[in-house]
Motif scaffolding. Sequence first.
Motif, PDB file in Angstrom:
ATOM      1  N   MET A   1       0.841  -1.189   0.000  1.00  0.00           N
ATOM      2  CA  MET A   1       0.000   0.000   0.000  1.00  0.00           C
ATOM      3  C   MET A   1       0.888   1.256   0.000  1.00  0.00           C
ATOM      4  SD  MET A   1      -2.699   1.284   2.830  1.00  0.00           S
ATOM      5  CE  MET A   1      -4.034   0.146   2.876  1.00  0.00           C
ATOM      6  N   PRO A   2       1.457   1.575  -1.156  1.00  0.00           N
ATOM      7  CA  PRO A   2       2.306   2.759  -1.213  1.00  0.00           C
ATOM      8  C   PRO A   2       1.498   4.039  -0.978  1.00  0.00           C
ATOM      9  CG  PRO A   2       2.617   1.343  -3.135  1.00  0.00           C
ATOM     10  CD  PRO A   2       1.412   0.849  -2.421  1.00  0.00           C
ATOM     11  N   THR A   5      -1.405   5.429  -3.390  1.00  0.00           N
ATOM     12  CA  THR A   5      -2.572   4.608  -3.736  1.00  0.00           C
ATOM     13  C   THR A   5      -3.828   5.271  -3.171  1.00  0.00           C
ATOM     14  OG1 THR A   5      -2.174   3.280  -1.759  1.00  0.00           O
ATOM     15  CG2 THR A   5      -1.352   2.405  -3.834  1.00  0.00           C
ATOM     16  N   SER A   7      -6.273   3.787  -1.731  1.00  0.00           N
ATOM     17  CA  SER A   7      -6.652   3.214  -0.439  1.00  0.00           C
ATOM     18  C   SER A   7      -5.877   3.895   0.690  1.00  0.00           C
ATOM     19  CB  SER A   7      -6.409   1.704  -0.423  1.00  0.00           C
ATOM     20  OG  SER A   7      -5.138   1.401  -0.940  1.00  0.00           O
ATOM     21  N   MET A  41       0.027  -4.905   5.235  1.00  0.00           N
ATOM     22  CA  MET A  41      -0.562  -4.738   3.903  1.00  0.00           C
ATOM     23  C   MET A  41       0.401  -5.214   2.823  1.00  0.00           C
ATOM     24  SD  MET A  41      -3.606  -3.674   3.804  1.00  0.00           S
ATOM     25  CE  MET A  41      -4.689  -3.541   5.199  1.00  0.00           C
ATOM     26  N   TRP A  42       1.705  -5.230   3.128  1.00  0.00           N
ATOM     27  CA  TRP A  42       2.664  -5.785   2.160  1.00  0.00           C
ATOM     28  C   TRP A  42       2.712  -7.297   2.294  1.00  0.00           C
ATOM     29  CZ3 TRP A  42       3.401  -0.572   2.561  1.00  0.00           C
ATOM     30  CH2 TRP A  42       3.811   0.071   1.392  1.00  0.00           C
TER      31      TRP A  42
ATOM     32  N   THR B 229      -0.351  -9.216  -2.004  1.00  0.00           N
ATOM     33  CA  THR B 229      -0.523  -8.656  -0.677  1.00  0.00           C
ATOM     34  C   THR B 229      -1.960  -8.239  -0.410  1.00  0.00           C
ATOM     35  OG1 THR B 229      -0.164  -6.399  -1.382  1.00  0.00           O
ATOM     36  CG2 THR B 229       1.786  -7.691  -0.886  1.00  0.00           C
ATOM     37  N   PRO B 230      -2.307  -8.147   0.879  1.00  0.00           N
ATOM     38  CA  PRO B 230      -3.638  -7.630   1.212  1.00  0.00           C
ATOM     39  C   PRO B 230      -3.816  -6.209   0.686  1.00  0.00           C
ATOM     40  CG  PRO B 230      -2.541  -8.536   3.148  1.00  0.00           C
ATOM     41  CD  PRO B 230      -1.530  -8.537   2.057  1.00  0.00           C
ATOM     42  N   GLY B 231      -2.720  -5.431   0.683  1.00  0.00           N
ATOM     43  CA  GLY B 231      -2.792  -4.057   0.190  1.00  0.00           C
ATOM     44  C   GLY B 231      -3.269  -3.997  -1.250  1.00  0.00           C
ATOM     45  N   GLU B 235      -6.630  -2.090  -2.381  1.00  0.00           N
ATOM     46  CA  GLU B 235      -6.566  -1.020  -3.383  1.00  0.00           C
ATOM     47  C   GLU B 235      -7.528  -1.317  -4.544  1.00  0.00           C
ATOM     48  OE1 GLU B 235      -5.270   1.813  -3.360  1.00  0.00           O
ATOM     49  OE2 GLU B 235      -5.075   2.452  -5.440  1.00  0.00           O
ATOM     50  N   PHE B 238     -10.984  -0.451  -3.458  1.00  0.00           N
ATOM     51  CA  PHE B 238     -11.184   0.999  -3.425  1.00  0.00           C
ATOM     52  C   PHE B 238     -11.384   1.539  -4.833  1.00  0.00           C
ATOM     53  CE2 PHE B 238     -10.825   3.282   0.558  1.00  0.00           C
ATOM     54  CZ  PHE B 238     -10.423   2.299   1.442  1.00  0.00           C
TER      55      PHE B 238
END
Lengths: 447, 388
Positions: A1-2, A5, A7, A41-42, B229-231, B235, B238
């Motif tokens: 989750m950079p 993003t 989110s 998240m990574w 990944t969950p990220g 994303e 979203f």
Amino acid sequence: MPFNTYSFLLLLIPGVSLFWALPPAARRWYVLALSLAYYAMWNAAFLAVPLLLCAGVHLAARQGPRCLWGGIAFVLAMFIVFRAPLTATVPAGISFYAFAAIAYLIDNKQGRIQDGSFTKLFRFVMFWPTLIAGPILRFRELSPQLGFTKPFELSMLLRGMDRLVLGLVQKNFIANTLSGWVDQGFLPNAVRANTTLDNWALAIAFGLEIYFDFAAYSNMAIGTAQLIGVALPENFRFPYHAASPPDFWSRWHMTLSRWVRDYLFFPVNARFKAAPVPLYASLLGIMALVGLWHGAGWGFVLWGAMHGAYLTFYRIWENLSDARMPGLANSRLAAWWWRIFTLMAVTTAWVPFRAATGADTFAMLASMFGRWRFGISYGVNFYLVTLMVAAFCVVEPYVGSAWSHAASWMEDHPAARYLLRPLAYAAGLMLFLIFDDRSKQFIYFQF
Amino acid sequence: MRQAVSSGIIMGATLGWLVVLFAGAPFERINAVLDHIFGGLPAWTQVEDMHRDASTQELSRGESPLESFRILKESWAEHPSARRIVLMGNSQTQMTSLAPGERRPSGPEETYTDRMADYYQQTGRHKVFYRLSAGALSYQEMLWYAAYLASNAAIKPEVLLVQLNYQNFANGEIRGGMLEMLSDASFRRAVQEVAHQNRPESPAFAEALHQYERGRRPAQTDAVPIGLTPGFWLETAFREKLDRIPGFGRRDGMRQSFVFMLIRGRTYLLRLNPARRRSLSGWRIAASRAALEDLVALCERSGIQVILFQAPANPAVPLYGTSEDDRAYHEFCASVASRSGIVMLDFEHSVPAAEWGMELNVPDPLHLGRRGHRLLAQLMLSALEGEH
């Protein structure tokens, strides 16, 4: 989750709001929880890596100064194990938090760590704005701020938003735009057929891309931390305005330079003060190691060694000119020569850093410095956009200063504060949104 | 509390401005002002309402061709004995840029390829015609398409008309939309073969395979496996939600407008129009040449008759940087044709300058007006008579 993003940005708003709604004592644990969630998240499984690293470092630090080398060896071993080419996936940010951990151990040995509890160390390492790609921090500059005792001030939000939006624009609008051309131009076949002008343009374009990419990340990290009242050190200060190779390193990835200076250069310098040759050799070696930190590729090592050579060259010049030609050393001519040399040398060094193979590097450098071929191979847009971004780099300090003036003026004029500043943010967010490309990662996530 | 309220107002105002900017289409407005100041032609001269027919055109323009191929398969299955003709070309085959004096469109416009398709349809289905075009279609992409057609009997043509165009030799790579074709195993093998051949176009094919593999495992960098990944999934969720917000989907259009704004700046202020005469050099031209040669060889092996045709060029817009570029280009095209004994039709000087459109306020180098398309259709049909 950079940071760039949707989110992340959308979760940041409730995340920061809740932070300020909590009492200071709860904020510490809340930020730690956010940091753990952010890292998960990574890859949730890799949460064990910083935990294990912190445990090892804490144990070594508790044993006192004699365990310094053991602690450093432990951190380096973890770093090497996870960064080895055989490892399929790498825990995000290990290159950065490993450096922070080594700094912690050395600072501890030198008595600069007052309260080295495990939770403080863990909160320092896991602090999410800096966790994945820096800036590389010292325990003593961050840890006192992690008490979160400051009351909320509007200026924190404004400064944070300034940096966050700036970073979003730098990444999506500038760096991503250049990366499309750079990726094509550095393909193996392209490199060998490019003309001299193509290769110079590509080297310049990559230099601009990596600067705006990494500066964007740093700005977003600084801005995000600022939103919760934490001030982080700067990581970039207009590096392409550098007046000399050492000046470049005082402007480029400043927290890494600071780390290398304090924990490698200074000790080596102290040892070889009176012996220039070992000193120059160690300078080269240290910079090659800095290159190696980016990854196990000889291109990175060559990049580092080239910078080591530039620094050595400058130091020799300084020693000679101070002793024999003091007039020349302080002349405008010498200043311009070093400015131009630095710009060209830094640009040249980006070639091995970016090229896929050694053969590509040499083909490109040969074309840039001797095997001249004329003409252009890409659409005129590539050259124009590269020129525009380079021109922006030239005026960037003035733009920054104009924004500072405008921001303080807006502070005194509520209408402007509530209308113009949000307009500037919205314009930046619009550029971020319309140039969004999910497939483009931050370059420094690889390191 | 006051500071918190101020923060809320600033965030709210930012969101409000963002909505205003998205709704206000600022770049389109700037473009209109620039056009007004510098005498650019009205937007309707770049015709948007073009004739669409899924049985004679690849409608996605290279962005998602599999669905088009599915329809083509069904369409051609209805005419099993008809001779199949496919034409591959760039945006010239799919766009109309009205010439000065041509009236505003009153319905969908047809290009010369649509007129050719109409002609073959009207002459009793002995021949079926299909246009396989995309803007700036590179020769690597033409080879890509040819390999796909050759490996799929249901859509394999008997005749392949290949547009030759000097500017197209500067294009490269395989666009992302075409990667879905790699889901066909036999085609993927064909692409792998090209990728491993050490030909100038091989890196483009290898890169396409790499991108496809990356796409199957969602995007990841060397260091951080974002895709797993969950990220990544968060994303994605979203983005799906945000895309449902009215107006948010205008992002691509706004980006295009922004790019056009830069192009206007370039054209109006720097006098660098997009088709400025130039010399082509470097790896792209080498890769394009090799791809064209390999396309001809592949068709020869697969029993597909190739007919090369030199695309018309606007006499008002010189394309070649030097006379040497002109000579070398034509020599190369002629040599490809003569080596393989295939027909090459030359329409380069067949459409007069008055029949070409305008781009902003300068002659369009690529796109024909209404009369230009009509003329070219006639010329092509009569030249092709007896060639296949």
